[in-house]
Scaffold this motif. Structure first.
Motif, PDB file in Angstrom:
ATOM      1  N   PHE A  65     105.578  21.703  44.602  1.00 50.97           N
ATOM      2  CA  PHE A  65     106.763  23.149  44.405  1.00 50.97           C
ATOM      3  C   PHE A  65     105.995  24.314  44.700  1.00 50.97           C
ATOM      4  N   ALA A  66     104.500  24.616  44.766  1.00 51.15           N
ATOM      5  CA  ALA A  66     103.853  25.669  45.193  1.00 51.15           C
ATOM      6  C   ALA A  66     103.823  25.500  46.841  1.00 51.15           C
ATOM      7  N   GLN A  67     103.855  24.569  47.393  1.00 51.02           N
ATOM      8  CA  GLN A  67     103.713  24.458  48.704  1.00 51.02           C
ATOM      9  C   GLN A  67     105.109  24.831  49.263  1.00 51.02           C
ATOM     10  N   GLU A  68     106.057  24.183  48.991  1.00 49.58           N
ATOM     11  CA  GLU A  68     107.473  24.377  49.208  1.00 49.58           C
ATOM     12  C   GLU A  68     107.782  25.742  49.045  1.00 49.58           C
ATOM     13  N   ALA A  69     107.527  26.354  48.015  1.00 52.61           N
ATOM     14  CA  ALA A  69     107.822  27.808  47.572  1.00 52.61           C
ATOM     15  C   ALA A  69     107.094  28.687  48.611  1.00 52.61           C
ATOM     16  N   THR A  70     106.058  28.543  49.063  1.00 55.89           N
ATOM     17  CA  THR A  70     105.219  29.246  50.020  1.00 55.89           C
ATOM     18  C   THR A  70     105.193  28.943  51.587  1.00 55.89           C
ATOM     19  N   LYS A  71     105.920  27.967  51.928  1.00 53.79           N
ATOM     20  CA  LYS A  71     105.861  27.565  53.110  1.00 53.79           C
ATOM     21  C   LYS A  71     106.255  28.336  54.456  1.00 53.79           C
ATOM     22  N   ASN A  72     106.911  29.555  54.240  1.00 54.03           N
ATOM     23  CA  ASN A  72     107.452  30.467  55.093  1.00 54.03           C
ATOM     24  C   ASN A  72     106.684  31.916  54.816  1.00 54.03           C
ATOM     25  N   MET A  73     105.457  31.810  53.980  1.00 59.10           N
ATOM     26  CA  MET A  73     104.592  32.747  53.878  1.00 59.10           C
ATOM     27  C   MET A  73     103.385  32.661  54.554  1.00 59.10           C
ATOM     28  N   PRO A  74     103.250  33.588  55.732  1.00 56.79           N
ATOM     29  CA  PRO A  74     101.952  33.448  56.502  1.00 56.79           C
ATOM     30  C   PRO A  74     100.815  33.783  55.491  1.00 56.79           C
ATOM     31  N   GLY A  75      99.640  33.128  55.959  1.00 59.43           N
ATOM     32  CA  GLY A  75      98.392  33.621  55.102  1.00 59.43           C
ATOM     33  C   GLY A  75      98.298  33.106  53.778  1.00 59.43           C
ATOM     34  N   VAL A  76      99.279  32.150  53.250  1.00 56.16           N
ATOM     35  CA  VAL A  76      99.303  31.430  51.903  1.00 56.16           C
ATOM     36  C   VAL A  76      99.024  29.970  52.176  1.00 56.16           C
ATOM     37  N   LYS A  77      97.992  29.418  51.449  1.00 56.56           N
ATOM     38  CA  LYS A  77      97.748  28.207  51.372  1.00 56.56           C
ATOM     39  C   LYS A  77      97.869  27.720  49.867  1.00 56.56           C
ATOM     40  N   VAL A  78      98.054  26.528  49.849  1.00 56.78           N
ATOM     41  CA  VAL A  78      97.971  25.720  48.482  1.00 56.78           C
ATOM     42  C   VAL A  78      97.123  24.491  48.385  1.00 56.78           C
ATOM     43  N   ILE A  79      96.258  24.619  47.441  1.00 54.30           N
ATOM     44  CA  ILE A  79      95.616  23.434  47.325  1.00 54.30           C
ATOM     45  C   ILE A  79      95.345  23.165  45.643  1.00 54.30           C
ATOM     46  N   GLY A  80      95.145  21.850  45.425  1.00 52.28           N
ATOM     47  CA  GLY A  80      94.993  21.288  44.023  1.00 52.28           C
ATOM     48  C   GLY A  80      93.629  21.367  43.809  1.00 52.28           C
ATOM     49  N   PHE A  81      93.029  21.433  42.517  1.00 49.99           N
ATOM     50  CA  PHE A  81      91.757  21.410  42.150  1.00 49.99           C
ATOM     51  C   PHE A  81      91.640  21.038  40.814  1.00 49.99           C
ATOM     52  N   ASP A  82      90.454  20.616  40.418  1.00 49.73           N
ATOM     53  CA  ASP A  82      89.990  19.960  39.040  1.00 49.73           C
ATOM     54  C   ASP A  82      88.705  20.252  38.974  1.00 49.73           C
ATOM     55  N   THR A  83      87.974  21.542  38.902  1.00 44.32           N
ATOM     56  CA  THR A  83      86.854  21.974  38.562  1.00 44.32           C
ATOM     57  C   THR A  83      86.900  23.490  38.119  1.00 44.32           C
ATOM     58  N   LEU A  84      85.797  23.863  37.852  1.00 46.09           N
ATOM     59  CA  LEU A  84      85.798  25.199  37.246  1.00 46.09           C
ATOM     60  C   LEU A  84      86.102  26.318  38.466  1.00 46.09           C
ATOM     61  N   LEU A  85      87.133  26.962  38.104  1.00 47.08           N
ATOM     62  CA  LEU A  85      87.537  28.125  39.124  1.00 47.08           C
ATOM     63  C   LEU A  85      86.360  29.086  39.880  1.00 47.08           C
ATOM     64  N   VAL A  86      85.195  29.089  38.998  1.00 48.15           N
ATOM     65  CA  VAL A  86      84.409  29.872  39.679  1.00 48.15           C
ATOM     66  C   VAL A  86      83.584  28.757  40.864  1.00 48.15           C
ATOM     67  N   GLU A  87      83.303  27.481  40.475  1.00 48.98           N
ATOM     68  CA  GLU A  87      82.643  26.646  41.241  1.00 48.98           C
ATOM     69  C   GLU A  87      83.799  26.636  42.534  1.00 48.98           C
ATOM     70  N   LEU A  88      85.179  26.350  42.491  1.00 47.53           N
ATOM     71  CA  LEU A  88      85.824  26.450  43.745  1.00 47.53           C
ATOM     72  C   LEU A  88      85.755  27.734  44.468  1.00 47.53           C
ATOM     73  N   ALA A  89      85.796  28.931  44.038  1.00 52.60           N
ATOM     74  CA  ALA A  89      85.558  30.147  44.648  1.00 52.60           C
ATOM     75  C   ALA A  89      84.266  30.010  45.262  1.00 52.60           C
ATOM     76  N   THR A  90      83.514  29.727  44.745  1.00 47.15           N
ATOM     77  CA  THR A  90      81.952  29.906  45.457  1.00 47.15           C
ATOM     78  C   THR A  90      81.838  28.741  46.426  1.00 47.15           C
ATOM     79  N   SER A  91      82.442  27.497  46.399  1.00 49.15           N
ATOM     80  CA  SER A  91      82.295  26.788  47.548  1.00 49.15           C
ATOM     81  C   SER A  91      83.106  27.219  48.554  1.00 49.15           C
TER      82      SER A  91
END
Length: 165
Positions: A65-91
């Motif tokens: 849903f997020a990928q489709e909604a943003t497909k025409n928005m340059p500079g926007v990327k969609v990923i899935g995650f299953d960790t702490l947000l802090v860990e994702l941001a740091t990585s």
């Protein structure tokens, strides 16, 4: 003499993460994404698995849903995650988290989360953005309720998401 900077050790101030369950992504979320896109070169929409919240839509559906909604928005990327947000941001070497605030009731929770994230990673900043007035009431919770009771919700989600549903 030019100094060489090791960019592998520097967090990017040109990227930000906008995380959430996005169950489903709404026009309110998209409003925040557009605002963040005006500030940052790249906005990563990080769709949390959040099984403990018992989402209506699967993780894969919410990412799509997020990928489709943003497909025409340059500079926007969609990923899935299953960790702490802090860990994702740091990585990802990202030091800015975007959060949307609709009302005062959102602020207390978001402030606590921002402080908690900062306590884990001192370099992490949380930027709070408000949607436009027309989207201030829109939430995934409202959309799910409307879906459950066969109410009209088409005006609350991106048209690309409607096609996926």
């Amino acid at each position: 003499m030019d100094k060489k900077v090791d960019t592998n050790n520097i967090a990017s101030y040109k990227k930000a993460i906008y995380s959430g369950t996005f169950d489903p992504i709404t026009n309110g979320h998209m409003d925040i994404v557009r605002r963040a896109s005006n500030i940052f070169d790249e906005v990563i929409i990080a769709v949390a698995k959040s099984e403990r919240k018992s989402p209506m839509f699967s993780h894969e559906q919410r990412v799509k849903f997020a990928q489709e909604a943003t497909k025409n928005m340059p500079g926007v990327k969609v990923i899935g995650f299953d960790t702490l947000l802090v860990e994702l941001a740091t990585s990802m070497k990202i030091n800015t988290i975007i959060r949307g605030l609709r009302a005062v009731s959102d602020f207390e929770y978001e402030l606590q989360m921002g402080y908690a994230n900062s306590s884990i990673n001192k370099n992490l900043e949380t930027l709070y953005l408000m949607p436009t007035l027309e989207n201030a009431f829109v939430s995934s919770t409202i959309v799910r309720e409307l879906i459950l009771f066969n109410g009209s919700f088409c005006h609350l989600v991106p048209k690309e998401v409607l096609k996926c549903m």
